[in-house]
Design a protein around this motif. Structure first.
Motif, PDB file in Angstrom:
ATOM      1  N   ALA A 130      44.111   5.805 107.856  1.00 60.70           N
ATOM      2  CA  ALA A 130      45.769   5.943 107.041  1.00 60.70           C
ATOM      3  C   ALA A 130      45.702   5.418 105.866  1.00 60.70           C
ATOM      4  CB  ALA A 130      46.310   4.931 108.325  1.00 60.70           C
ATOM      5  N   PRO A 131      47.108   5.739 104.931  1.00 61.14           N
ATOM      6  CA  PRO A 131      46.807   5.710 103.943  1.00 61.14           C
ATOM      7  C   PRO A 131      47.507   3.756 103.770  1.00 61.14           C
ATOM      8  CG  PRO A 131      48.938   7.113 104.371  1.00 61.14           C
ATOM      9  CD  PRO A 131      47.667   6.912 105.538  1.00 61.14           C
ATOM     10  N   PRO A 132      46.814   3.158 102.872  1.00 57.81           N
ATOM     11  CA  PRO A 132      46.840   1.186 102.276  1.00 57.81           C
ATOM     12  C   PRO A 132      47.924   0.859 102.807  1.00 57.81           C
ATOM     13  CG  PRO A 132      46.824   2.366 100.156  1.00 57.81           C
ATOM     14  CD  PRO A 132      46.276   3.721 101.804  1.00 57.81           C
ATOM     15  N   TYR A 133      48.753   1.982 102.857  1.00 54.95           N
ATOM     16  CA  TYR A 133      50.509   0.870 103.321  1.00 54.95           C
ATOM     17  C   TYR A 133      51.475   1.988 103.486  1.00 54.95           C
ATOM     18  CZ  TYR A 133      49.546  -1.342  98.904  1.00 54.95           C
ATOM     19  OH  TYR A 133      48.987  -1.862  98.113  1.00 54.95           O
ATOM     20  N   ALA A 134      52.002   1.158 104.841  1.00 57.86           N
ATOM     21  CA  ALA A 134      52.975   2.181 105.809  1.00 57.86           C
ATOM     22  C   ALA A 134      54.406   2.401 105.375  1.00 57.86           C
ATOM     23  CB  ALA A 134      52.333   1.948 106.902  1.00 57.86           C
ATOM     24  N   LYS A 135      54.730   3.093 106.545  1.00 56.31           N
ATOM     25  CA  LYS A 135      56.411   3.522 106.472  1.00 56.31           C
ATOM     26  C   LYS A 135      56.870   2.012 106.665  1.00 56.31           C
ATOM     27  CE  LYS A 135      60.382   6.747 107.954  1.00 56.31           C
ATOM     28  NZ  LYS A 135      60.886   6.003 108.850  1.00 56.31           N
ATOM     29  N   ASP A 136      57.892   1.939 106.239  1.00 61.70           N
ATOM     30  CA  ASP A 136      59.158   0.283 106.525  1.00 61.70           C
ATOM     31  C   ASP A 136      58.504  -0.982 106.512  1.00 61.70           C
ATOM     32  OD1 ASP A 136      60.727   2.022 107.994  1.00 61.70           O
ATOM     33  OD2 ASP A 136      60.129   1.798 109.976  1.00 61.70           O
ATOM     34  N   GLU A 137      56.912  -1.018 105.550  1.00 60.29           N
ATOM     35  CA  GLU A 137      56.750  -1.919 105.309  1.00 60.29           C
ATOM     36  C   GLU A 137      56.936  -2.223 104.094  1.00 60.29           C
ATOM     37  OE1 GLU A 137      51.988  -3.596 103.902  1.00 60.29           O
ATOM     38  OE2 GLU A 137      52.197  -1.349 104.231  1.00 60.29           O
ATOM     39  N   LYS A 138      57.337  -3.493 104.318  1.00 63.19           N
ATOM     40  CA  LYS A 138      57.230  -4.683 102.638  1.00 63.19           C
ATOM     41  C   LYS A 138      56.835  -5.184 101.521  1.00 63.19           C
ATOM     42  CE  LYS A 138      59.465  -8.590 103.576  1.00 63.19           C
ATOM     43  NZ  LYS A 138      60.319  -9.719 104.449  1.00 63.19           N
ATOM     44  N   VAL A 139      56.844  -4.335 100.852  1.00 69.63           N
ATOM     45  CA  VAL A 139      56.387  -4.219  99.896  1.00 69.63           C
ATOM     46  C   VAL A 139      56.722  -5.656  98.187  1.00 69.63           C
ATOM     47  CG1 VAL A 139      54.982  -2.542 100.351  1.00 69.63           C
ATOM     48  CG2 VAL A 139      56.705  -2.610  98.756  1.00 69.63           C
ATOM     49  N   LEU A 140      56.047  -5.355  97.509  1.00 67.36           N
ATOM     50  CA  LEU A 140      56.307  -5.373  95.689  1.00 67.36           C
ATOM     51  C   LEU A 140      55.750  -4.234  95.226  1.00 67.36           C
ATOM     52  CD1 LEU A 140      55.501  -9.063  95.863  1.00 67.36           C
ATOM     53  CD2 LEU A 140      57.663  -8.734  95.807  1.00 67.36           C
ATOM     54  N   CYS A 141      56.362  -4.478  94.152  1.00 70.81           N
ATOM     55  CA  CYS A 141      56.419  -2.825  93.531  1.00 70.81           C
ATOM     56  C   CYS A 141      56.706  -2.808  91.855  1.00 70.81           C
ATOM     57  CB  CYS A 141      57.812  -1.351  93.607  1.00 70.81           C
ATOM     58  SG  CYS A 141      57.131  -0.160  93.096  1.00 70.81           S
ATOM     59  N   PHE A 142      56.206  -2.885  90.984  1.00 74.62           N
ATOM     60  CA  PHE A 142      56.482  -2.935  89.908  1.00 74.62           C
ATOM     61  C   PHE A 142      57.523  -1.906  89.362  1.00 74.62           C
ATOM     62  CE2 PHE A 142      52.646  -4.552  89.036  1.00 74.62           C
ATOM     63  CZ  PHE A 142      52.391  -5.462  88.345  1.00 74.62           C
ATOM     64  N   HIS A 143      58.498  -2.107  88.760  1.00 76.76           N
ATOM     65  CA  HIS A 143      59.503  -1.430  87.588  1.00 76.76           C
ATOM     66  C   HIS A 143      58.914  -2.017  86.830  1.00 76.76           C
ATOM     67  CE1 HIS A 143      63.098   0.750  86.189  1.00 76.76           C
ATOM     68  NE2 HIS A 143      63.277   1.224  87.871  1.00 76.76           N
ATOM     69  N   GLY A 144      58.669  -0.818  85.234  1.00 73.18           N
ATOM     70  CA  GLY A 144      58.535  -1.570  84.022  1.00 73.18           C
ATOM     71  C   GLY A 144      56.955  -2.488  84.297  1.00 73.18           C
ATOM     72  N   ASP A 145      57.524  -3.607  83.241  1.00 74.49           N
ATOM     73  CA  ASP A 145      56.702  -4.942  83.570  1.00 74.49           C
ATOM     74  C   ASP A 145      56.621  -5.934  85.052  1.00 74.49           C
ATOM     75  OD1 ASP A 145      54.287  -4.033  82.079  1.00 74.49           O
ATOM     76  OD2 ASP A 145      55.547  -3.501  80.765  1.00 74.49           O
ATOM     77  N   LEU A 146      57.257  -5.890  85.536  1.00 76.08           N
ATOM     78  CA  LEU A 146      58.109  -6.557  87.099  1.00 76.08           C
ATOM     79  C   LEU A 146      58.194  -6.404  87.752  1.00 76.08           C
ATOM     80  CD1 LEU A 146      61.638  -8.140  84.958  1.00 76.08           C
ATOM     81  CD2 LEU A 146      59.308  -8.982  84.798  1.00 76.08           C
ATOM     82  N   MET A 147      57.898  -6.952  88.689  1.00 72.05           N
ATOM     83  CA  MET A 147      57.770  -6.326  90.576  1.00 72.05           C
ATOM     84  C   MET A 147      58.731  -7.118  90.627  1.00 72.05           C
ATOM     85  SD  MET A 147      53.470  -7.242  91.341  1.00 72.05           S
ATOM     86  CE  MET A 147      53.472  -8.776  91.089  1.00 72.05           C
ATOM     87  N   TYR A 148      59.226  -6.351  91.762  1.00 71.18           N
ATOM     88  CA  TYR A 148      60.295  -6.527  92.648  1.00 71.18           C
ATOM     89  C   TYR A 148      60.054  -6.645  93.761  1.00 71.18           C
ATOM     90  CZ  TYR A 148      62.956  -6.295  88.122  1.00 71.18           C
ATOM     91  OH  TYR A 148      63.157  -5.870  86.789  1.00 71.18           O
ATOM     92  N   GLU A 149      60.605  -6.682  94.820  1.00 73.17           N
ATOM     93  CA  GLU A 149      60.645  -7.460  96.829  1.00 73.17           C
ATOM     94  C   GLU A 149      61.576  -4.901  96.866  1.00 73.17           C
ATOM     95  OE1 GLU A 149      62.159  -8.808 100.470  1.00 73.17           O
ATOM     96  OE2 GLU A 149      62.302  -9.601  99.186  1.00 73.17           O
ATOM     97  N   ALA A 150      60.693  -3.987  97.761  1.00 73.95           N
ATOM     98  CA  ALA A 150      60.951  -2.957  97.636  1.00 73.95           C
ATOM     99  C   ALA A 150      60.746  -2.944  99.363  1.00 73.95           C
ATOM    100  CB  ALA A 150      60.483  -1.961  96.673  1.00 73.95           C
ATOM    101  N   LYS A 151      60.670  -1.805  99.699  1.00 71.71           N
ATOM    102  CA  LYS A 151      60.487  -1.007 101.161  1.00 71.71           C
ATOM    103  C   LYS A 151      59.458   0.351 101.480  1.00 71.71           C
ATOM    104  CE  LYS A 151      62.273  -0.596 105.605  1.00 71.71           C
ATOM    105  NZ  LYS A 151      63.337  -1.057 107.095  1.00 71.71           N
ATOM    106  N   ILE A 152      59.088   0.454 102.281  1.00 68.91           N
ATOM    107  CA  ILE A 152      58.849   1.957 101.890  1.00 68.91           C
ATOM    108  C   ILE A 152      59.648   2.766 102.913  1.00 68.91           C
ATOM    109  CG2 ILE A 152      56.558   3.291 102.098  1.00 68.91           C
ATOM    110  CD1 ILE A 152      54.764   1.504 101.439  1.00 68.91           C
TER     111      ILE A 152
END
Length: 322
Positions: free
Chosen positions: A9-31
């Motif tokens: 399986a890929p390291p991240y899963a559907k519906d997983e809560k993550v942090l994601c880079f947008h530019g040089d800041l990280m934001y809370e996100a959901k896959i």
């Protein structure tokens, strides 16, 4: 696009809560979707991201290198990066000033890292912290000029390690640095200049960019680039710069500090540039030059970054915490 079946399986899963880079800041996100092409390795999967609190129009397909696990350490780093950006934009709340050395203010946006660490979740523990670290309005974000500097992952990893060494392990980058910023800039100039037509505007742009980078570093180190634990070290060395000691007199931050602190400036530049009146053409040129510089530095991390941080004596630790 539906994900393909894989043995792993890929390291991240559907519906997983993550942090994601947008530019040089990280934001809370959901896959919201995971896509793996036939025959593709799981780590090469593409992820459709929805940023919390943003409209669906901002949803984006990203690769694994943009995503971080939703861990306490990563949340602390995300909060600290956002707090630092706000401090550069609005200044310290209440006009709070930093340590003084020979009358020179050593105020630092990074003095807020303890507050950021204590407010690691974006929701925070109370109304004030929630306001401090909530996502900025997307319309304001979109309207701001942005340099969108591309920082290689290895440099982002070095930045995370640096943050952990200083703020959690109470260690310091040894000074004077064996590879100070001034030498790094000179080395890059010697590497890049021969690739450009002699006497051309491309050489002038390179020289102007590197001179500006050094000047920015010298001016911003004591104000926005230091963590609280490093201020005592800076105050001590700043006092020596004002002395008649020939080893220190007339020196600048770029002569003593190295790539660990330079990286803090590089990831801060998008927010700093957004506060200037640079036209779009100049911003585009600067982005190209700094992206090339970052790519070169990423290829030479083993040469320029220190292998070990030093542990200061107990009296320094106590003084830094007071």
């Amino acid at each position: 696009m539906a994900p393909s079946r894989q043995s792993q399986a890929p390291p991240y899963a559907k519906d997983e809560k993550v942090l994601c880079f947008h530019g040089d800041l990280m934001y809370e996100a959901k896959i919201i979707e995971v896509a793996v092409k036939s025959g593709q390795k799981p780590e090469d999967a593409q992820y459709r991201i929805h940023y919390k609190g943003w409209k669906a129009s901002w949803d984006d397909w990203v690769s694994q290198d943009r995503i971080r696990k939703f861990t306490e350490d990563n949340k602390q780093l995300a909060s600290q990066l956002q707090a630092q950006a706000r401090m550069r934009t609005h200044g310290p709340k209440g006009g709070k000033k930093g340590v003084k050395a020979n009358g020179s203010e050593l105020s630092s946006a990074r003095g807020s890292e303890e507050r950021a660490a204590g407010s690691s979740s974006f929701g925070g523990r109370g109304p004030r912290r929630g306001r401090d670290f909530e996502l900025e309005n997307e319309d304001i974000f979109h309207a701001r000029p942005s340099i969108k500097l591309i920082v290689p992952d290895i440099l982002k990893a070095m930045l995370v390690d640096d943050w952990e060494n200083v703020t959690k392990n109470y260690q310091l980058v040894p000074l004077p640095h064996p590879h100070p910023v001034s030498k790094i800039i000179d080395d890059y100039s010697a590497y890049e200049t021969p690739k450009r037509p002699a006497g051309s505007s491309h050489v002038d742009i390179l020289d102007e960019t590197l001179s500006g980078l050094k000047e920015y570093f010298n001016r911003s180190l004591g104000r926005i680039l230091l963590y609280r634990f490093e201020r005592v070290q800076y105050a001590e060395i700043h006092e020596k710069w004002q002395s008649n000691d020939p080893e220190y007199h007339g020196k600048h931050a770029s002569d003593f500090y190295g790539p660990e602190h330079l990286m803090r400036l590089l990831v801060s530049l998008p927010e700093l540039i957004a506060q200037t009146n640079m036209d779009q053409q100049s911003v585009n040129r600067l982005r190209e030059e700094l992206s090339k510089f970052c790519a070169w530095l990423a290829r030479n991390t083993d040469t320029y970054f220190v292998n070990h941080y030093e542990s200061p004596p107990q009296d320094y630790i106590q003084k830094a915490k007071d």
